[in-house]
Scaffold this motif. Structure first.
Motif: not given
Length: 404
Positions: A117-144
């Motif tokens: 490639a003539i150029f490349s840009i690295d834009i890493p996600p803010i968190m791993p996908v499994m971290t996002a899933l666990v965080l979503a579950i815990l946040t939803g449950v804790a909110t209830i």
């Protein structure tokens, strides 16, 4: 969502496949360096949004259970999950039996090497996908648990923001990403030797849709002790509308109108189950993607996922399907996280999956919607007696109506 939005997207994606393939067959090395760079940038942007999609849809979905909690809602969600997992398991069994006999090319001689490639840009996600899933579950449950009204409002607002990102950024970028992916495949020579097998795969998947629907309606007949033909016979216009719009939302008015004609479905069940099912029940899309993932894994990486890996993928996929965003291709978008993390797909695999999935997305949507009628009939059998009267006092009409 515009009524013809699904049609527009599938036309654009199919055009992107054709344009990308034509371009790749005729492009030179210098031009392909730019294509490789653009595709890399688009992949970085798309993959950056995946954890946002996971958190933005799973967490609010959990908090919404507090507002609509009821026996019927919980039963509907469980049935939708089990139908998705069952459809994926059926696809997996079929895949292990059929794919080895499809003569899928894996190692191909004479392939060109992609230029740098003539150029490349690295834009890493803010968190791993499994971290996002666990965080979503815990946040939803804790909110209830904490009855955190302010956090709940923030989660819904964040969901709206993420949906805007998907609709206004990710979806518009998908055609370019798919076009660049097929340009690379055509340039290297993979397209002409590997793509034709997918026509066979799509036909196999369509047959799988009808087999799974037959199973669902047969099961619904046993559960309800009513003839499932009294539901499915009204669904002809629904199937055609779904194929034409590729959108559960656009098809919903037709679905409700047709389902209400059934003599075996109480209207309160229809008005509750059909709108909810159009959001959470995605058996056709899940069946399709599972079979496609196995085929692509065999094609690009030389082997299908192990049964242990595919089992984990299927169990997680059922969760992602229930919380998938309501946009064309929402199922595959929501599942990209586990496609990468569990199945180990790279950008080539993801791009190929997006392009191939788009070719049959309208049929997957139609299978999803027809399956909703079977779930509604099961609810009728579980919560109503043979005369159509509610078995439990709490299942009065006013409590079954979905909230605005």
């Amino acid at each position: 969502m515009k009524k013809n939005g699904g049609v527009t997207l599938i036309v654009v994606l199919m055009a992107a496949i054709g344009i990308g393939a034509f371009f790749g067959l005729h492009a030179g090395e210098k031009t392909m360096r730019t294509v490789v760079a653009i595709r890399g940038l688009l992949a970085q942007i798309i993959f950056f949004t995946i954890p946002l999609v996971i958190f933005g849809f799973i967490a609010p979905a959990i908090t919404s259970l507090k507002e609509k909690a009821s026996a019927m809602l919980g039963t509907m969600l469980i049935m939708a999950y089990l139908s998705a997992v069952g459809a994926a398991a059926f696809a997996a069994i079929a895949g292990y039996s059929i794919i080895p006999h499809l003569d899928i090319p894996t190692q191909i001689e004479g392939l060109k090497v992609l230029p740098k490639a003539i150029f490349s840009i690295d834009i890493p996600p803010i968190m791993p996908v499994m971290t996002a899933l666990v965080l979503a579950i815990l946040t939803g449950v804790a909110t209830i648990w904490g009855d955190a009204k302010n956090i709940e409002k923030i989660l819904y607002e964040f969901q709206s923001m993420v949906l805007s990102i998907v609709k206004k950024i990710v979806i518009p970028l998908l055609p370019f990403f798919v076009a660049a992916t097929f340009a690379q495949m055509a340039y290297t020579g993979r397209l002409t030797q590997q793509f034709p097998v997918f026509f066979k795969v799509i036909l196999i998947v369509l047959l799988g849709h009808f087999i799974w629907l037959f199973f669902l309606y047969a099961l619904s007949g046993m559960v309800s002790r009513k003839n499932p033909w009294e539901v499915i016979k009204h669904y002809g216009p629904v199937y055609l509308t779904a194929v034409g719009t590729m959108s559960s939302a656009a098809t919903l008015p037709v679905t409700l109108s047709c389902a209400r004609k059934s003599k075996v479905l109480p209207q309160e069940v229809t008005d509750f189950a059909i709108p909810l099912g159009s959001t959470v029940h995605l058996c056709g899309s899940v069946l399709t993607e599972t079979f496609f993932c196995m085929t692509i894994s065999k094609m690009l990486y030389g082997t299908m996922p192990t049964p242990e890996t595919l089992t984990l993928f299927i169990l997680l996929f059922g969760i992602f399907a229930v919380g998938a965003p309501g946009v064309p291709g929402g199922t595959v978008m929501a599942s990209l996280a586990i496609v990468q993390s569990v199945l180990g797909f790279d950008a080539d695999g993801v791009g190929l999956l997006l392009g191939i999935f788009a070719l049959q997305d309208s049929f997957g949507t139609a299978c999803n919607i027809l399956g909703d009628g079977a779930l509604a009939l099961m609810l009728r059998g579980l919560f109503y007696d043979s005369d159509g009267n509610a078995r439990k006092k709490e299942l009065k009409n006013e409590e079954l109506a979905p909230s605005a």
